[in-house]
Design a protein around this motif. Structure first.
Motif, short mmCIF file in Angstrom:
data_model
loop_
_atom_site.label_atom_id
_atom_site.label_comp_id
_atom_site.label_asym_id
_atom_site.label_seq_id
_atom_site.Cartn_x
_atom_site.Cartn_y
_atom_site.Cartn_z
N ILE A 58 30.96 18.41 -32.81
CA ILE A 58 31.86 19.33 -32.10
C ILE A 58 32.54 18.56 -30.98
CG2 ILE A 58 31.93 21.33 -30.56
CD1 ILE A 58 29.62 22.52 -32.11
N TYR A 59 33.79 18.89 -30.73
CA TYR A 59 34.51 18.27 -29.61
C TYR A 59 35.42 19.32 -28.98
CZ TYR A 59 37.13 15.01 -26.80
OH TYR A 59 37.70 14.36 -25.73
N HIS A 60 35.41 19.35 -27.65
CA HIS A 60 36.29 20.24 -26.89
C HIS A 60 37.19 19.40 -26.00
CE1 HIS A 60 32.74 22.72 -27.87
NE2 HIS A 60 33.61 23.70 -27.99
N ALA A 61 38.45 19.80 -25.89
CA ALA A 61 39.37 19.12 -24.99
C ALA A 61 38.86 19.24 -23.55
CB ALA A 61 40.76 19.72 -25.11
N ASN A 62 39.19 18.27 -22.73
CA ASN A 62 38.73 18.27 -21.34
C ASN A 62 39.16 19.53 -20.60
OD1 ASN A 62 37.41 15.83 -21.55
ND2 ASN A 62 39.18 14.64 -20.88
N SER A 63 40.33 20.04 -20.94
CA SER A 63 40.88 21.20 -20.23
C SER A 63 40.05 22.47 -20.46
CB SER A 63 42.32 21.44 -20.65
OG SER A 63 42.40 21.64 -22.07
N VAL A 64 39.25 22.49 -21.51
CA VAL A 64 38.47 23.70 -21.83
C VAL A 64 36.97 23.44 -21.86
CG1 VAL A 64 40.40 24.59 -23.18
CG2 VAL A 64 38.52 23.44 -24.35
N LYS A 65 36.58 22.20 -21.69
CA LYS A 65 35.15 21.85 -21.76
C LYS A 65 34.37 22.65 -20.73
CE LYS A 65 34.64 17.72 -22.97
NZ LYS A 65 34.64 16.24 -23.02
N ASP A 66 33.22 23.11 -21.13
CA ASP A 66 32.31 23.92 -20.30
C ASP A 66 32.78 25.36 -20.13
OD1 ASP A 66 31.84 21.09 -18.12
OD2 ASP A 66 30.67 21.68 -19.88
N ARG A 67 33.94 25.70 -20.72
CA ARG A 67 34.40 27.09 -20.69
C ARG A 67 34.53 27.67 -22.11
NH1 ARG A 67 39.31 28.33 -18.90
NH2 ARG A 67 40.24 26.32 -19.45
N PHE A 68 34.97 26.84 -23.04
CA PHE A 68 35.17 27.28 -24.42
C PHE A 68 34.10 26.66 -25.32
CE2 PHE A 68 40.11 27.91 -24.31
CZ PHE A 68 39.98 28.70 -23.17
N THR A 69 33.76 27.38 -26.38
CA THR A 69 32.80 26.86 -27.35
C THR A 69 33.25 27.20 -28.76
OG1 THR A 69 30.98 27.19 -25.79
CG2 THR A 69 30.40 26.85 -28.10
N ILE A 70 33.37 26.17 -29.58
CA ILE A 70 33.70 26.38 -30.99
C ILE A 70 32.41 26.45 -31.79
CG2 ILE A 70 33.92 23.90 -31.50
CD1 ILE A 70 36.24 24.64 -33.40
N SER A 71 32.41 27.31 -32.80
CA SER A 71 31.25 27.42 -33.69
C SER A 71 31.74 27.85 -35.06
CB SER A 71 30.23 28.42 -33.14
OG SER A 71 30.80 29.72 -33.07
N ARG A 72 30.87 27.73 -36.05
CA ARG A 72 31.25 28.15 -37.40
C ARG A 72 30.06 28.78 -38.10
NH1 ARG A 72 33.61 23.38 -40.48
NH2 ARG A 72 33.48 24.75 -42.31
N ASP A 73 30.39 29.67 -39.02
CA ASP A 73 29.38 30.32 -39.85
C ASP A 73 29.82 30.08 -41.29
OD1 ASP A 73 27.83 32.05 -41.38
OD2 ASP A 73 27.81 33.60 -39.85
N ASN A 74 29.22 29.09 -41.94
CA ASN A 74 29.65 28.74 -43.29
C ASN A 74 29.35 29.85 -44.30
OD1 ASN A 74 30.73 26.34 -42.44
ND2 ASN A 74 29.09 25.06 -43.26
#
Length: 126
Positions: A58-74
């Motif tokens: 997983i990787y988050h852009a610096n502008s959103v790190k610690d505020r946004f979280t990406i996840s997936r449900d296959n």
């Protein structure tokens, strides 16, 4: 072919939260890397977050790190973007993107993605 449909956008006050979802259909989801991008009026589309096909990377852009979280449900062929502590500068149209991957990695640029959703508007008021 992969079809992507985003949902969950809306209007929220600064400091609030939203959860975006992207439902994928059309082919096997488990070998598809996913990403979220956003584009504000008059600005270029920018990478927000990416997730590998297994979810292990997983990787988050610096502008959103610690505020946004990406996840997936296959199992549900869905990817989410949990957005907390929203700021007015997060106001954009958010796009879900996908590409078939032969390695379990994150992709960072829009040119690496093959399929795109129609976008969902996120507006953060001050």
């Amino acid at each position: 072919q992969v079809q992507l449909v985003e949902s969950g956008g809306g209007l929220v006050q600064a400091g609030g939260s939203l959860r975006l979802s992207c439902a994928a259909s059309g082919r096997t989801f488990s070998d598809t890397a996913m990403g979220w991008f956003r584009q504000a009026p008059g600005k270029e589309r920018e990478f927000v977050a990416g997730i590998s096909w297994s979810g292990a990377r997983i990787y988050h852009a610096n502008s959103v790190k610690d505020r946004f979280t990406i996840s997936r449900d296959n199992a549900k062929t869905t990817v989410h973007l949990q957005m907390n502590s929203l700021k007015p500068e997060d106001t954009s149209v958010y796009y879900c993107a996908a590409r078939v991957a032969n390695t379990d990695r994150v992709y960072y640029t829009e040119y690496e993605y093959e399929y795109w959703g129609q976008g969902t508007q996120v507006t953060v008021s001050s």
